[in-house]
Scaffold this motif. Structure first.
Motif, PDB file in Angstrom:
ATOM      1  N   GLY A  60       0.800  -1.222   0.000  1.00  0.00           N
ATOM      2  CA  GLY A  60       0.000   0.000   0.000  1.00  0.00           C
ATOM      3  C   GLY A  60       0.832   1.271   0.000  1.00  0.00           C
ATOM      4  N   ARG A  61       2.044   1.221   0.546  1.00  0.00           N
ATOM      5  CA  ARG A  61       2.867   2.422   0.673  1.00  0.00           C
ATOM      6  C   ARG A  61       4.004   2.498  -0.347  1.00  0.00           C
ATOM      7  NH1 ARG A  61       2.058   5.617   5.256  1.00  0.00           N
ATOM      8  NH2 ARG A  61       0.588   4.660   6.673  1.00  0.00           N
ATOM      9  N   TRP A  62       4.779   1.432  -0.424  1.00  0.00           N
ATOM     10  CA  TRP A  62       5.931   1.383  -1.318  1.00  0.00           C
ATOM     11  C   TRP A  62       5.795   0.148  -2.191  1.00  0.00           C
ATOM     12  CZ3 TRP A  62       6.868   2.007   4.069  1.00  0.00           C
ATOM     13  CH2 TRP A  62       7.139   3.315   4.427  1.00  0.00           C
ATOM     14  N   MET A  63       5.201   0.329  -3.346  1.00  0.00           N
ATOM     15  CA  MET A  63       4.828  -0.795  -4.209  1.00  0.00           C
ATOM     16  C   MET A  63       6.016  -1.688  -4.546  1.00  0.00           C
ATOM     17  SD  MET A  63       2.379  -2.288  -5.554  1.00  0.00           S
ATOM     18  CE  MET A  63       1.323  -2.636  -6.903  1.00  0.00           C
ATOM     19  N   ARG A  64       7.119  -1.113  -4.936  1.00  0.00           N
ATOM     20  CA  ARG A  64       8.269  -1.917  -5.362  1.00  0.00           C
ATOM     21  C   ARG A  64       8.781  -2.795  -4.217  1.00  0.00           C
ATOM     22  NH1 ARG A  64      13.095   0.949  -8.345  1.00  0.00           N
ATOM     23  NH2 ARG A  64      11.438   1.210  -9.841  1.00  0.00           N
ATOM     24  N   THR A  65       8.961  -2.225  -3.050  1.00  0.00           N
ATOM     25  CA  THR A  65       9.425  -2.987  -1.888  1.00  0.00           C
ATOM     26  C   THR A  65       8.404  -4.049  -1.506  1.00  0.00           C
ATOM     27  OG1 THR A  65      10.563  -1.012  -1.099  1.00  0.00           O
ATOM     28  CG2 THR A  65      10.251  -2.796   0.486  1.00  0.00           C
ATOM     29  N   GLY A  66       7.131  -3.694  -1.558  1.00  0.00           N
ATOM     30  CA  GLY A  66       6.065  -4.648  -1.254  1.00  0.00           C
ATOM     31  C   GLY A  66       6.032  -5.805  -2.232  1.00  0.00           C
ATOM     32  N   LEU A  67       6.264  -5.517  -3.512  1.00  0.00           N
ATOM     33  CA  LEU A  67       6.289  -6.583  -4.517  1.00  0.00           C
ATOM     34  C   LEU A  67       7.457  -7.532  -4.299  1.00  0.00           C
ATOM     35  CD1 LEU A  67       5.308  -4.727  -7.823  1.00  0.00           C
ATOM     36  CD2 LEU A  67       3.958  -6.422  -6.565  1.00  0.00           C
ATOM     37  N   VAL A  68       8.614  -6.974  -3.951  1.00  0.00           N
ATOM     38  CA  VAL A  68       9.788  -7.819  -3.707  1.00  0.00           C
ATOM     39  C   VAL A  68       9.538  -8.738  -2.509  1.00  0.00           C
ATOM     40  CG1 VAL A  68      12.206  -7.812  -2.981  1.00  0.00           C
ATOM     41  CG2 VAL A  68      11.441  -6.255  -4.784  1.00  0.00           C
ATOM     42  N   LEU A  69       9.048  -8.159  -1.412  1.00  0.00           N
ATOM     43  CA  LEU A  69       8.768  -8.967  -0.222  1.00  0.00           C
ATOM     44  C   LEU A  69       7.668  -9.988  -0.500  1.00  0.00           C
ATOM     45  CD1 LEU A  69       9.203  -9.659   2.746  1.00  0.00           C
ATOM     46  CD2 LEU A  69       7.588  -7.833   3.329  1.00  0.00           C
TER      47      LEU A  69
END
Length: 165
Positions: A60-69
């Motif tokens: 919801g906040r940082w799409m790229r980091t969220g996608l990696v995780l």
């Protein structure tokens, strides 16, 4: 959609934790071999549930980091649940022992009459986890691809590389 699926996977992790605690209660007190395996998988599900909550927030906040995780978690969860399905082949792996004990827990509690659980409840439960993780992996790949395509096709990117007319 990925946020909703991350939340669903967190809920699945909580349910798997509850099932693990309940399955552990069925074991004889002197059965350390089984107890250690069930508790190890229960702890893994607790950690995964917490990480899925973090992934949902990051999506919801940082799409790229969220996608990696989310991609890393989905791959790990898919592998963990696929190993649990290995109990059908009579494996002695930790996830397979856990799935077998969840099946026993479902049988003792008469949950095997529920259509979703049915016979071999532990295998069905881990199968659902594997399917949810595979769906998340697919969504992460699609989201990452679409994000990259948007970035490559953005007007500011085209003018930087001399493609604007």
């Amino acid at each position: 959609m990925t946020i909703a699926l991350a939340v669903l996977l967190a809920v699945f992790g909580v349910c798997a934790t509850i099932a693990g605690v309940e399955a552990n209660a069925l074991l004889r007190p002197d059965d350390d071999w089984m107890r250690h395996r069930v508790l190890a998988m229960t702890a893994a599900h607790i950690v995964m549930a917490l990480l899925w909550v973090i992934a949902a927030v990051l999506l919801g906040r940082w799409m790229r980091t969220g996608l990696v995780l989310s991609g890393a978690l989905a791959a790990g969860y898919l592998g963990m649940n696929a190993a649990g399905i290995g109990s059908l082949a009579g494996e002695d792996s930790v996830p397979a022992v856990y799935a077998g004990m969840v099946t026993e827990f479902c049988f003792v509690r008469d949950w095997d009459a529920i259509a979703l659980v049915g016979m071999n409840g532990g295998e069905r439960f881990t199968g659902i986890g594997a399917v949810l993780a595979a769906l998340m992996l697919i969504l992460v790949l699609i989201s990452a691809t679409m994000t990259r395509m948007r970035r490559v096709n953005s007007p500011s990117r085209r003018t930087q590389h001399g493609h604007a007319g």
